[in-house]
Design a protein around this motif. Sequence first.
Motif, short mmCIF file in Angstrom:
data_model
loop_
_atom_site.label_atom_id
_atom_site.label_comp_id
_atom_site.label_asym_id
_atom_site.label_seq_id
_atom_site.Cartn_x
_atom_site.Cartn_y
_atom_site.Cartn_z
N UNK A 1 0.93 -1.04 -0.08
CA UNK A 1 -0.06 0.10 -0.06
C UNK A 1 0.75 1.39 0.05
N UNK A 2 2.07 1.30 0.69
CA UNK A 2 2.78 2.47 0.79
C UNK A 2 3.52 2.76 -0.56
N UNK A 3 3.46 2.10 -1.56
CA UNK A 3 4.05 2.18 -2.67
C UNK A 3 2.95 3.11 -3.67
N UNK A 4 1.76 3.00 -3.29
CA UNK A 4 0.51 3.81 -3.95
C UNK A 4 0.37 4.91 -3.15
N UNK A 5 0.21 5.02 -1.80
CA UNK A 5 -0.50 5.93 -1.05
C UNK A 5 0.53 7.09 -0.70
N UNK A 6 1.84 7.01 -1.02
CA UNK A 6 2.78 7.81 -0.22
C UNK A 6 3.92 8.05 -1.30
N UNK A 7 4.76 9.13 -1.22
CA UNK A 7 5.72 9.42 -1.98
C UNK A 7 7.17 8.99 -1.24
N UNK A 8 7.17 9.32 -0.11
CA UNK A 8 8.57 9.13 0.87
C UNK A 8 8.52 7.89 1.37
N UNK A 9 9.50 7.03 1.04
CA UNK A 9 9.70 5.95 1.77
C UNK A 9 9.94 6.04 3.49
N UNK A 10 9.63 5.05 4.20
CA UNK A 10 9.95 5.15 5.53
C UNK A 10 11.49 4.87 5.42
N UNK A 11 12.18 5.79 6.59
CA UNK A 11 13.87 5.72 6.41
C UNK A 11 14.12 4.12 6.85
N UNK A 12 15.19 3.88 6.13
CA UNK A 12 15.94 2.57 6.56
C UNK A 12 17.37 2.58 6.69
N UNK A 13 17.33 2.97 8.19
CA UNK A 13 18.90 3.53 8.46
C UNK A 13 19.89 2.40 8.51
N UNK A 14 19.53 1.10 9.01
CA UNK A 14 20.24 0.04 9.11
C UNK A 14 21.93 0.19 9.91
N UNK A 15 22.48 -0.70 9.98
CA UNK A 15 23.84 -0.63 10.50
C UNK A 15 25.05 -0.14 9.18
N UNK A 16 26.03 0.39 9.91
CA UNK A 16 27.18 0.57 8.73
C UNK A 16 28.21 -0.45 8.91
N UNK A 17 28.24 -1.11 7.81
CA UNK A 17 29.34 -2.12 7.64
C UNK A 17 30.79 -1.72 8.11
N UNK A 18 31.55 -2.51 8.36
CA UNK A 18 32.92 -2.44 8.93
C UNK A 18 33.74 -2.07 7.48
N UNK A 19 33.30 -2.95 6.36
CA UNK A 19 33.99 -2.76 4.97
C UNK A 19 33.62 -1.22 4.54
N UNK A 20 32.56 -0.94 4.84
CA UNK A 20 32.06 0.51 3.97
C UNK A 20 33.09 1.44 4.88
N UNK A 21 32.89 1.46 6.32
CA UNK A 21 33.90 2.48 6.98
C UNK A 21 35.22 2.51 6.64
N UNK A 22 35.74 1.17 6.31
CA UNK A 22 37.41 0.99 6.02
C UNK A 22 37.20 2.20 4.45
N UNK A 23 36.60 1.70 3.68
CA UNK A 23 36.69 2.06 2.31
C UNK A 23 36.27 3.72 2.54
N UNK A 24 35.78 4.24 3.22
CA UNK A 24 35.35 5.73 3.32
C UNK A 24 36.75 6.42 3.78
N UNK A 25 37.49 5.71 4.83
CA UNK A 25 38.65 6.15 5.45
C UNK A 25 39.86 6.18 4.33
#
Length: 371
Positions: free
Chosen positions: A337-361
């Motif tokens: 229903x939310x893909x028809x009734x709304x424009x904005x998704x609910x946030x999907x914050x999630x965890x940040x992986x160690x691999x991504x943190x290392x690549x950013x550094x």
Amino acid sequence: MDAPLFIGSEIYRGSSYGARHPLSIPRVPVVTDLVRALGWLPDGQFRVSPRAKPSALTAWHTPAYIAALQEAERSGSVTEAARARHHIGTLSNPIFPEMFRRPATAAGGSLLATELLTQGGIVFNPGGGTHHGMPDHAGGFCYLNDPVLAIRAFLAQGLTRVAYVDIDAHHCDGVAAAFDGDARVLMISTHEERRWPFTGALEDRAGGQAINLPLPRGTQDAGFALALEEVILPAVQGARPQAIVIQCGADAVAEDPLARLELSNNSHWRAVARLKEMSPRVLVLGGGGYNPWTVGRLWAGVWAVLNGKEPPDRLPERARAVLAGLSWSRRPAAPPDHLVETLRDAPREGAISDELRTRVQVLKARQRVWL
């Protein structure tokens, strides 16, 4: 500054790559109808996309390839030699009735945008963003490469600092090939790691000043926010671009069938909101996206961001009708229903992986050397 401009065309309505192709779905018509239903697209902000002439397309593509595309569209067939050389008439890049006119219109829209932006402003061309096209062949559903043509047009105007930011789930291999070694272009790409076309590794420096940040499978909003705040925005700020081209592919969201990233559309909107303040000329393009509901909603939200509009908590009936009228052959055929009734998704914050943190550094350390 004048109001942002939206570039569209009726050629996208009813045109598809074939019933079984991922691009069998409507995309540009959905976002166009949706923003009109929301009252966000007055006639004065709409421009009809022209079709780029072959002479304009050969700023990047070879004359032989352009001629092959035109002949394949005219005849509805392709020779074995043309298929082998130009990668057309394949499962990914099939023969279809508008196979030259449609990509040439997308390219014409991006080239028109560069003309409209001569004195500054913001232009949205959702039909653009075909970042896999190569000089002599198609690739990844992309027959032409309108981002390359647009960047080259900006450079031909005399600009010497152009930033290209690509947040599609797939790496922008065609753009990287076009500007390899060109110090005038800052190319930044976030994309799913180990996803076709399997280019854009962290160590890959192909492109102008190239920054490639592969995102681990399952990356959610918090991970993308880290990439945005720690890599993308500082790099663009340091480049002081005279123009920014943003490829806003919608296939990095959780519901897309061709990628395994798990962003909400808030991530794309946040990126566009921040980047649009960083240059006097801003060209926003579409790109990937293979779920008709998520693509239409995401790109409609991009247009809202560019115009300072706040999406309503629940869509009015006219806008809901646009989304409710969509269908596709995949499962589930009917969306949540939310893909028809709304424009904005609910946030999907999630965890940040160690691999991504290392690549950013790693990239932050590399940028300190460059700057």
